[in-house]
Design a protein around this motif. Structure first.
Motif, short mmCIF file in Angstrom:
data_model
loop_
_atom_site.label_atom_id
_atom_site.label_comp_id
_atom_site.label_asym_id
_atom_site.label_seq_id
_atom_site.Cartn_x
_atom_site.Cartn_y
_atom_site.Cartn_z
N PHE A 1 -1.19 7.63 2.79
CA PHE A 1 -0.92 6.23 2.46
C PHE A 1 -2.06 5.63 1.65
O PHE A 1 -1.84 4.73 0.84
N LYS A 2 -3.28 6.11 1.87
CA LYS A 2 -4.41 5.63 1.08
C LYS A 2 -4.25 6.05 -0.38
O LYS A 2 -4.54 5.28 -1.30
N ILE A 3 -3.77 7.28 -0.59
CA ILE A 3 -3.50 7.75 -1.95
C ILE A 3 -2.40 6.91 -2.59
O ILE A 3 -2.50 6.51 -3.76
N LEU A 4 -1.36 6.62 -1.82
CA LEU A 4 -0.26 5.79 -2.33
C LEU A 4 -0.76 4.41 -2.74
O LEU A 4 -0.40 3.89 -3.80
N VAL B 1 3.55 -1.35 2.68
CA VAL B 1 2.90 -0.08 3.00
C VAL B 1 2.34 -0.11 4.42
O VAL B 1 2.43 0.88 5.16
N PHE B 2 1.76 -1.24 4.82
CA PHE B 2 1.24 -1.36 6.18
C PHE B 2 2.36 -1.21 7.21
O PHE B 2 2.19 -0.52 8.24
N ILE B 3 3.51 -1.82 6.94
CA ILE B 3 4.65 -1.71 7.87
C ILE B 3 5.13 -0.27 7.93
O ILE B 3 5.42 0.27 9.02
N MET B 4 5.23 0.39 6.77
CA MET B 4 5.64 1.79 6.74
C MET B 4 4.65 2.66 7.50
O MET B 4 5.05 3.56 8.26
N TRP B 5 3.35 2.41 7.28
CA TRP B 5 2.32 3.20 7.97
C TRP B 5 2.42 3.02 9.48
O TRP B 5 2.32 4.01 10.24
N ALA B 6 2.63 1.79 9.95
CA ALA B 6 2.76 1.54 11.39
C ALA B 6 4.00 2.25 11.94
O ALA B 6 3.94 2.86 13.02
#
Length: 298
Positions: free
Chosen positions: A243-246, A265-270
């Motif tokens: 996710f950091k790369i994304l 992205v934060f919601i997807m990561w969670a």
């Protein structure tokens, strides 16, 4: 009882079973609920941090803007405007402390949902544990603030040269002690960066270990929890790296995408993180049953 058939083939087989069960038994519903409660618990803490930052802006607005411009050149003005608007409201301080209680309230729902999800994964009736729940509710804001501090410190190390030059340009005698600290950080930047990353990994692993050990609805061996937490902490770190790369290679190319996309992205990561946690809990279910000699479900 010793595991028969070799350790690694069994672990791979349990991982396959756990991923299969995630889809067949619809664990995604529970991970979505956990993501929702996490957002309700975390965002009030951002209000508290914003209020603290607004106090810094009150002391010297030009210095704050200079720092923000070096850190976030595209968003410095917008961030500062929002901070000042927040600070100028009469309820800013009261709201900031009230946000802590809001976070604690929704933390209760989050950890109840975790207990219910783990009970579903273990195919057992939900009973809950009030003592573990109280400790977990208090620990979530503390954990969030610890991680915020770690990331701020890592950001400080990233821009240590800019901060050093900025402090030297001020030439204010009572900031000499701060400049000495910055010089120390600059001389040991590699060691401090490595130590910060190691500390972050250790905290993530420790939190995952406690989550599996205390919220699993049935008593399990610490050895099994240790193995499970190590494996799935690795998966969580891989997820964070992807996710950091994304975020850096795609969303940062456009300011609009960076603003709106970062939230998504934060919601997807969670969501994916809770998917990994639930798969890990199912993995622990298989590992614990096999270690105790019980027949595994087909």
């Amino acid at each position: 009882m010793k595991l028969k058939g070799g350790v690694f083939p069994l672990l791979l087989k349990f991982l396959f079973y756990s991923i299969r069960d995630y889809f067949s038994k619809n664990y995604g519903y529970h991970s979505s609920a956990l993501t929702f409660f996490l957002l309700l618990s975390i965002f009030p803490l951002f209000i508290f941090l914003l209020s603290v930052f607004s106090l810094l802006a009150f002391f010297n607005i030009s210095y704050v803007y200079y720092i923000l411009y070096n850190l976030f050149p595209s968003f410095a003005k917008d961030i500062l405007d929002n901070v000042l608007k927040f600070y100028n409201t009469e309820v800013s301080i009261n709201l900031s402390f009230f946000s802590i209680f809001i976070s604690l309230y929704f933390s209760k729902d989050l950890f109840i949902a975790i207990q219910m999800a783990f009970s579903y994964v273990w195919e057992t009736e939900y009973k809950g544990n009030r003592q573990n729940l109280i400790v977990a509710i208090i620990s979530l804001p503390v954990l969030a603030l610890i991680f915020t501090g770690i990331y701020i410190f890592m950001l400080l190390l990233k821009f240590i040269q800019e901060i050093k030059h900025f402090l030297e340009s001020l030439d204010i005698f009572f900031l000499n002690w701060l400049l000495e600290i910055i010089n120390f950080l600059n001389k040991n930047i590699k060691l401090l960066s490595y130590s910060s990353n190691v500390l972050k990994v250790f905290i993530i692993w420790f939190f995952v270990f406690l989550l599996f050990y205390y919220f699993t609805p049935k008593k399990v061996f610490k050895r099994d929890v240790l193995v499970t937490s190590l494996i799935f902490t690795f998966f969580l770190l891989v997820l964070e790296f992807l996710f950091k790369i994304l975020l850096l290679n795609f969303l940062s190319k456009n300011p609009l995408f960076l603003t709106l996309g970062s939230i998504f992205v934060f919601i997807m990561w969670a969501k994916f993180s809770f998917d990994i946690i639930l798969i890990g809990e199912r993995f622990l279910y298989y590992l614990s049953n096999k270690a105790e000699g019980r027949n595994l479900p087909q």
